[in-house]
Design a protein around this motif. Structure first.
Motif, PDB file in Angstrom:
ATOM      1  N   ILE A  32       0.920  -1.313  -0.362  1.00  0.00           N
ATOM      2  CA  ILE A  32       0.182  -0.232  -0.482  1.00  0.00           C
ATOM      3  C   ILE A  32       0.961   1.244  -0.025  1.00  0.00           C
ATOM      4  N   GLU A  33       2.200   1.295   0.395  1.00  0.00           N
ATOM      5  CA  GLU A  33       2.778   2.543   0.997  1.00  0.00           C
ATOM      6  C   GLU A  33       3.957   2.757  -0.425  1.00  0.00           C
ATOM      7  N   PHE A  34       4.132   1.523  -1.128  1.00  0.00           N
ATOM      8  CA  PHE A  34       4.585   1.398  -2.132  1.00  0.00           C
ATOM      9  C   PHE A  34       4.259   2.284  -3.229  1.00  0.00           C
ATOM     10  N   TRP A  35       2.912   2.459  -2.933  1.00  0.00           N
ATOM     11  CA  TRP A  35       1.624   2.804  -4.073  1.00  0.00           C
ATOM     12  C   TRP A  35       1.637   3.997  -3.480  1.00  0.00           C
ATOM     13  N   GLY A  36       2.295   5.180  -2.586  1.00  0.00           N
ATOM     14  CA  GLY A  36       1.979   6.263  -2.126  1.00  0.00           C
ATOM     15  C   GLY A  36       1.059   6.565  -1.025  1.00  0.00           C
ATOM     16  N   GLY A  56       0.780 -20.981  -5.046  1.00  0.00           N
ATOM     17  CA  GLY A  56       0.963 -20.032  -6.223  1.00  0.00           C
ATOM     18  C   GLY A  56      -0.032 -18.586  -6.137  1.00  0.00           C
ATOM     19  N   VAL A  57      -0.907 -18.654  -4.626  1.00  0.00           N
ATOM     20  CA  VAL A  57      -1.623 -17.638  -4.034  1.00  0.00           C
ATOM     21  C   VAL A  57      -0.790 -16.111  -4.027  1.00  0.00           C
ATOM     22  N   CYS A  58      -1.269 -15.318  -4.443  1.00  0.00           N
ATOM     23  CA  CYS A  58      -1.007 -13.588  -4.457  1.00  0.00           C
ATOM     24  C   CYS A  58      -2.047 -12.714  -4.172  1.00  0.00           C
ATOM     25  N   TYR A  59      -1.400 -11.903  -3.498  1.00  0.00           N
ATOM     26  CA  TYR A  59      -2.007 -10.171  -3.631  1.00  0.00           C
ATOM     27  C   TYR A  59      -1.742 -10.006  -4.702  1.00  0.00           C
ATOM     28  N   VAL A  60      -2.571  -8.853  -5.231  1.00  0.00           N
ATOM     29  CA  VAL A  60      -2.374  -7.571  -6.806  1.00  0.00           C
ATOM     30  C   VAL A  60      -2.751  -6.420  -6.273  1.00  0.00           C
ATOM     31  N   TYR A  61      -2.531  -5.732  -5.545  1.00  0.00           N
ATOM     32  CA  TYR A  61      -2.948  -4.282  -5.473  1.00  0.00           C
ATOM     33  C   TYR A  61      -2.364  -3.090  -6.089  1.00  0.00           C
ATOM     34  N   PHE A  62      -2.748  -2.668  -6.859  1.00  0.00           N
ATOM     35  CA  PHE A  62      -2.782  -1.122  -7.585  1.00  0.00           C
ATOM     36  C   PHE A  62      -3.878   0.035  -7.634  1.00  0.00           C
ATOM     37  N   PRO A  63      -3.182   1.543  -7.838  1.00  0.00           N
ATOM     38  CA  PRO A  63      -3.920   2.706  -8.341  1.00  0.00           C
ATOM     39  C   PRO A  63      -4.867   2.708  -9.286  1.00  0.00           C
ATOM     40  N   TYR A  91      -8.292   2.437   1.076  1.00  0.00           N
ATOM     41  CA  TYR A  91      -7.132   3.335   0.331  1.00  0.00           C
ATOM     42  C   TYR A  91      -7.452   4.016  -1.346  1.00  0.00           C
ATOM     43  N   LYS A  92      -6.950   5.655  -0.927  1.00  0.00           N
ATOM     44  CA  LYS A  92      -7.863   6.293  -2.137  1.00  0.00           C
ATOM     45  C   LYS A  92      -7.496   5.705  -3.474  1.00  0.00           C
ATOM     46  N   ASP A  93      -8.121   5.100  -4.451  1.00  0.00           N
ATOM     47  CA  ASP A  93      -8.691   5.058  -5.865  1.00  0.00           C
ATOM     48  C   ASP A  93      -7.461   3.807  -5.928  1.00  0.00           C
ATOM     49  N   MET A  94      -7.192   3.077  -4.831  1.00  0.00           N
ATOM     50  CA  MET A  94      -6.840   1.061  -5.465  1.00  0.00           C
ATOM     51  C   MET A  94      -7.232   0.665  -5.171  1.00  0.00           C
ATOM     52  N   ARG A  95      -6.697  -0.528  -6.041  1.00  0.00           N
ATOM     53  CA  ARG A  95      -7.637  -1.574  -6.527  1.00  0.00           C
ATOM     54  C   ARG A  95      -7.315  -3.236  -5.727  1.00  0.00           C
ATOM     55  N   ALA A  96      -7.840  -4.108  -5.612  1.00  0.00           N
ATOM     56  CA  ALA A  96      -6.759  -5.614  -4.978  1.00  0.00           C
ATOM     57  C   ALA A  96      -7.657  -6.122  -5.315  1.00  0.00           C
ATOM     58  N   VAL A  97      -7.212  -7.505  -5.780  1.00  0.00           N
ATOM     59  CA  VAL A  97      -7.595  -8.930  -5.635  1.00  0.00           C
ATOM     60  C   VAL A  97      -6.457  -9.867  -5.320  1.00  0.00           C
TER      61      VAL A  97
END
Length: 469
Positions: A289-293, A445-452, A341-347
């Motif tokens: 989350i903080e990587f994306w500011g 192979g489970v993973c979380y993908v977070y992106f704005p 968080y503002k404008d964040m998406r996640a799956v």
């Protein structure tokens, strides 16, 4: 053929022993303003330049609904599709009222509700497991329920299974976030956040499914809004070992991701899964989350003891906590938290190979991966675990994995380099043996993908290739 138990996690995010290995200093990294976060490269790889990836061959089918067209295609009972920069569904006219007795607080309250049911999605792979994801805004006095109904390959339907009761807050005006135990029809079962076929050796699979979202509010109150819903259906081969992959696009790329140790929070807020030693998932989530500011506000953190370092990690643990599972390792709950968080998406999804993970890294998108292993299976970790989350932030020139591993004694030692072959196997396998030689499950192979919301064209191509957006 002898039947076997369904591929499932016995522990979603277990506490781990302190990792004592030291970490090398990170490479110097440059900022990529297009990605919305601090990214960079060492050597020849450069985020944002992986070319045009082709269609993935996969055992995974991730499908999401997030556009105005998607929401309009579903069956609405009291919900309304909204457009704008972030299309979604809201509670417009209640379909009725319902009483909900919260098993975790003992409080019973009356709620207005409305539903949205997705069109039926035929999975590209007959699935042994389904994991849902959702991104939502739940202001005070509102909450949502996410359900799935699958259709088996024999033509019969599963019940409507609840895969999560979610609200961002935990005040007296909302129920507690929770998974639901004891959901089964004798052919499939929900394990916390994962719907699994009970006996894969029968050949039975889930061929298609529908999602149902129920939006709740206090009578006459405001509305929640859901802007993404989806599910990952998978048919990962049952295996103790996975084929080795060759290093690819991610070679010599390292993303500048903040480093947070879960271990420095040991003993803090034990009401949330016995404190920081078990906080691998929220600690990893907070790093990305903080990587994306994005960060919690000072007001958000006002409840945290001011003597505690990195209060945002405590905040992430509190607001990912699943009151039924009694832990912070519920996979969709972590993705839902990131999306607040503002404008964040996640799956939540799965990947088939480490080479696919390199595609994300090369595009400037770090991943959070879930794995389990005994101490001898991952050199340099210094511990074994029945379930652990860490972040993949890059790859060395030779293709080894650079990971921010929160199971480290302090923040500076969080960065690790793990051998490619070892990491690949402990992450992607579905079966393993514990320290006593007993057969246990792996995450496959489970993973979380977070992106704005605003990302580069290259990043969008990689996400689309893997069904994320």
């Amino acid at each position: 053929m002898t039947s076997r138990p369904a591929n499932r996690r016995t522990v979603l995010a277990a506490a781990v022993a302190v990792a004592a290995s030291a970490a090398a200093a990170p490479v110097a990294l440059a900022a990529d303003s297009r990605s919305g976060g601090a990214t960079g490269a060492a050597g020849t790889g450069r985020p944002g330049s992986p070319g045009r990836p082709g269609k993935a061959e996969t055992h995974v089918d991730l499908h999401t609904w997030s556009s105005r067209k998607d929401w309009s295609a579903g069956e609405a009972k009291g919900t309304r599709a909204e457009g704008g920069a972030r299309p979604g569904i809201v509670l417009a006219t209640p379909a009725g009222t319902v009483e909900y007795a919260d098993p975790h607080t003992g409080r019973t309250a009356t709620w207005e509700y409305a539903t949205w049911t997705s069109p039926r999605h035929k999975s590209a792979v007959p699935a042994g497991e389904i994991i849902a994801s959702w991104n939502a805004h739940t202001p005070g006095g509102t909450w949502i329920r996410t359900e799935v109904q699958g259709t088996y390959t024999d033509g019969k339907d599963t019940p409507w299974y609840t895969l999560g009761i979610w609200t961002a807050g935990d005040g007296d005006d909302v129920p507690r976030r929770t998974s639901i135990d004891d959901q089964t029809d004798g052919k499939s079962t929900v394990y916390t956040d994962t719907l699994s076929i009970d006996d894969l050796d029968t050949g039975l699979r889930i061929a298609s499914y529908r999602l149902r979202l129920t939006l709740y509010r206090a009578p006459g109150g405001t509305t929640p809004k859901v802007w993404l819903a989806g599910a990952m259906a998978s048919a990962v081969p049952d295996r103790f070992e996975v084929p080795a992959s060759e290093p690819g696009l991610g070679k010599a790329v390292e993303l500048k991701v903040p480093r947070y140790s879960q271990e420095i929070h040991k003993g803090q807020y034990p009401e949330y899964d016995n404190g920081g030693e078990a906080w691998c998932s929220p600690t990893s989530s907070q790093m990305i989350i903080e990587f994306w500011g994005r960060k919690p506000t000072p007001e958000d953190l006002a409840w945290v003891n001011p003597d505690y370092a990195d209060p945002q990690v405590c905040h992430a643990a509190r607001y990912t906590f699943d009151y039924q599972y009694e832990g912070c390792g519920n996979w969709p709950f972590n993705a839902a938290y990131a999306s607040t968080y503002k404008d964040m998406r996640a799956v939540v999804t799965r990947l088939d190979t480490l080479t696919q993970a390199e595609e994300f890294i090369a595009a400037g998108i770090p991943l959070i991966t879930s794995q389990s292993f005994i101490k001898s299976e991952l050199d340099g970790a210094g511990y074994g675990t029945a379930g652990h989350l860490m972040t993949v932030i890059g790859f060395t020139k030779s293709g080894d994995v650079i990971a921010n591993d929160p199971a480290s004694p302090d923040n500076p030692s969080v960065r690790h380099v793990y051998k490619r072959r070892q990491f690949e196997n402990i992450w992607l396998r579905t079966k393993r043996k514990d320290a006593d030689g007993k057969v246990k499950s792996g995450t496959g192979g489970v993973c979380y993908v977070y992106f704005p919301a605003k990302i580069s064209a290259v990043q969008r191509r990689v996400l689309r290739k893997h069904g994320v957006c």
